[in-house]
Design a protein around this motif. Structure first.
Motif, PDB file in Angstrom:
ATOM      1  N   SER A  81       0.819  -1.217   0.000  1.00 29.12           N
ATOM      2  CA  SER A  81       0.000   0.000   0.000  1.00 29.12           C
ATOM      3  C   SER A  81       0.852   1.266   0.000  1.00 29.12           C
ATOM      4  O   SER A  81       0.416   2.313  -0.496  1.00 29.12           O
ATOM      5  CB  SER A  81      -0.936   0.008   1.209  1.00 29.12           C
ATOM      6  OG  SER A  81      -0.196  -0.052   2.412  1.00 29.12           O
ATOM      7  N   ARG A 116      -1.019  -4.942  -5.912  1.00 27.55           N
ATOM      8  CA  ARG A 116      -1.763  -3.682  -5.986  1.00 27.55           C
ATOM      9  C   ARG A 116      -0.949  -2.583  -6.658  1.00 27.55           C
ATOM     10  O   ARG A 116      -1.502  -1.741  -7.389  1.00 27.55           O
ATOM     11  CB  ARG A 116      -2.189  -3.241  -4.581  1.00 27.55           C
ATOM     12  CG  ARG A 116      -3.314  -4.078  -3.983  1.00 27.55           C
ATOM     13  CD  ARG A 116      -3.736  -3.516  -2.639  1.00 27.55           C
ATOM     14  NE  ARG A 116      -4.201  -2.141  -2.765  1.00 27.55           N
ATOM     15  CZ  ARG A 116      -4.194  -1.251  -1.767  1.00 27.55           C
ATOM     16  NH1 ARG A 116      -3.729  -1.589  -0.576  1.00 27.55           N
ATOM     17  NH2 ARG A 116      -4.646  -0.036  -1.952  1.00 27.55           N
ATOM     18  N   THR A 120      -2.276  -0.700  -9.920  1.00 24.79           N
ATOM     19  CA  THR A 120      -2.439   0.755  -9.874  1.00 24.79           C
ATOM     20  C   THR A 120      -1.697   1.424 -11.021  1.00 24.79           C
ATOM     21  O   THR A 120      -2.232   2.307 -11.705  1.00 24.79           O
ATOM     22  CB  THR A 120      -1.938   1.309  -8.528  1.00 24.79           C
ATOM     23  OG1 THR A 120      -2.678   0.714  -7.464  1.00 24.79           O
ATOM     24  CG2 THR A 120      -2.090   2.824  -8.470  1.00 24.79           C
TER      25      THR A 120
END
Length: 444
Positions: A81, A116, A120
């Motif tokens: 993240s 992720r 992204t």
């Protein structure tokens, strides 16, 4: 006012201290000073993530890059993240090349999952129409052990191809998914079905629908109703009403596993004699609502789909059926309903959703709902009415206003010529440490 340092510093305490700073550079100063004040202290991944997020959100990309490099040198374990946040910050600053460089340097970090981050970055490149870079990045990284799933990217690529009116290529990717060691999910079917129907490739769309039946459980899957409905409405638009009714029966029996009474109640005579296209759609949708497998997820899928298409009356019928069956509508349904009402200029009705309808159902609004109503009111030059929702958000636990909230209100007050009120909102925004490089400028 100086920092009140604790006797012993923990990473969690430092995160709280730097988050309390109004100025991102002051937060960075505190972040750097901690290591000198506490020789045995070491930053961990969450602290780095907090600092990187603060700097990225405020547009301080040079400082953010320096902290990222420091995290790499420390070799502390970090979460995916952190890089997602940094990649988005680079993209918002128009520094896509920096985002690419950061992703390519991930092997140098102590991070074991890049899924992720890859998704992204691919999404950003798609939005910028850099399809060649998209394909190259995917081919280089999709089989790395740090990337856990390829389905998201393949769905993304199919969506792009369908928007380019190349559903034939999207269909080829869909058929090859199993060879990529991943399998089509509901989103895969939804994207491809919509693409095929928009190009009137109804034979392929029909075969796609039939291919769904084998993977449906014995209880049926109500969430698939949005895919079925896409084909049925496309057939109606193509004046193939009889075929639509034939397929509707199969959908109710095989796809939704609906009770016999549902598909026996289909008004074939009315559908085939004198009903125009829109009437046919209404009849089919009513049959689907009655035949849907009763569950919160299935009703939500259909209601959200209706509202997304601006079909407010149909969405309301699903809500009525939910209430009748004893299911509580999700916040996501109300988000979709508010967005549809605001888009249709029915702002007062959207306000009523939050102020009365949700209250009656004991459903608590979230930040997306509040922002949707605020945006609708400001668009209608009702910024004074909108600001009361900022106050409600501030009082509600776990629903703090975000940058979008303040930006919408400042812009709304400026359009109404209420610059003093806009300045007050900016001051409140500053006190909550949300001032950044992209702040709305007050212009007279």
């Amino acid at each position: 006012m100086g920092i009140r340092w604790p006797r012993v510093l923990t990473p969690k305490q430092l995160s709280q201290i730097i988050q309390s700073q109004k100025n991102p550079l002051k937060a960075l100063q505190v972040f750097d000073e901690a290591k000198f004040k506490y020789p045995t202290y070491h930053h961990n991944g969450p602290v780095y993530g907090t600092m990187i997020n603060i700097l990225g959100r405020s547009g301080r990309t040079a400082e953010m890059k320096r902290v990222i490099n420091q995290m790499k040198d420390d070799s502390c374990e970090c979460h995916d993240s952190i890089f997602v946040s940094a990649i988005r910050s680079y993209a918002q600053a128009g520094l896509t090349n920096e985002a690419m460089s950061l992703f390519k340097s991930l092997p140098e970090f102590n991070c074991i999952d890049w899924t992720r981050s890859l998704n992204t970055l691919l999404e950003i490149l798609v939005e910028e129409s850099k399809l060649e870079s998209v394909c190259q990045l995917f081919l280089e990284n999709s089989y790395r052990w740090e990337v856990k799933s390829r389905a998201y990217f393949l769905n993304l690529l199919m969506n792009v191809l369908c928007r380019m009116k190349r559903s034939d290529l999207a269909l080829h990717i869909f058929q090859e998914m199993s060879y990529q060691n991943c399998y089509p999910n509901k989103e895969s079917y939804r994207i491809l079905m919509r693409g095929l129907c928009e190009e009137k490739r109804l034979n392929e769309a029909t075969h796609l629908l039939y291919s769904m039946f084998w993977r449906i459980s014995q209880k049926g899957s109500g969430e698939d109703v949005v895919v079925y409905r896409t084909l049925l409405e496309a057939l109606c638009d193509n004046e193939e009403g009889e075929e639509a009714i034939n397929i509707l029966g199969k959908v109710l029996r095989k796809g939704l596993k609906a009770p016999k009474r549902c598909y026996k109640q289909i008004d074939h005579f009315r559908c085939q004699n004198g009903a125009d296209t829109e009437d046919m759609k209404v009849l089919i949708n009513e049959a689907l609502i009655r035949g849907i497998v009763p569950s919160s997820d299935s009703y939500s899928a259909m209601a959200v789909d209706f509202y997304a298409e601006g079909k407010i009356d149909e969405g309301n019928k699903v809500l009525t059926e939910m209430h009748h069956r004893g299911f509580k509508p999700s916040v996501g349904i109300y988000e979709a309903k508010v967005a549809a009402l605001c888009s249709d200029g029915q702002v007062d009705e959207a306000v009523a959703v939050i102020d009365s309808e949700m209250m009656r159902k004991n459903c608590v609004p979230n930040i997306q709902l509040y922002n949707g109503v605020i945006k609708g009111l400001c668009h209608e030059r009702k910024s004074t009415s909108a600001v009361k929702y900022l106050e409600r958000m501030s009082r509600q636990v776990g629903c703090a206003p975000n940058y979008e909230t303040y930006e919408t209100l400042v812009d709304g007050f400026c359009k109404d010529g209420k610059y003093v009120e806009a300045s007050k909102i900016l001051e409140q925004m500053s006190s909550n440490s949300l001032v950044g490089a992209n702040n709305t400028n007050l212009k007279r």
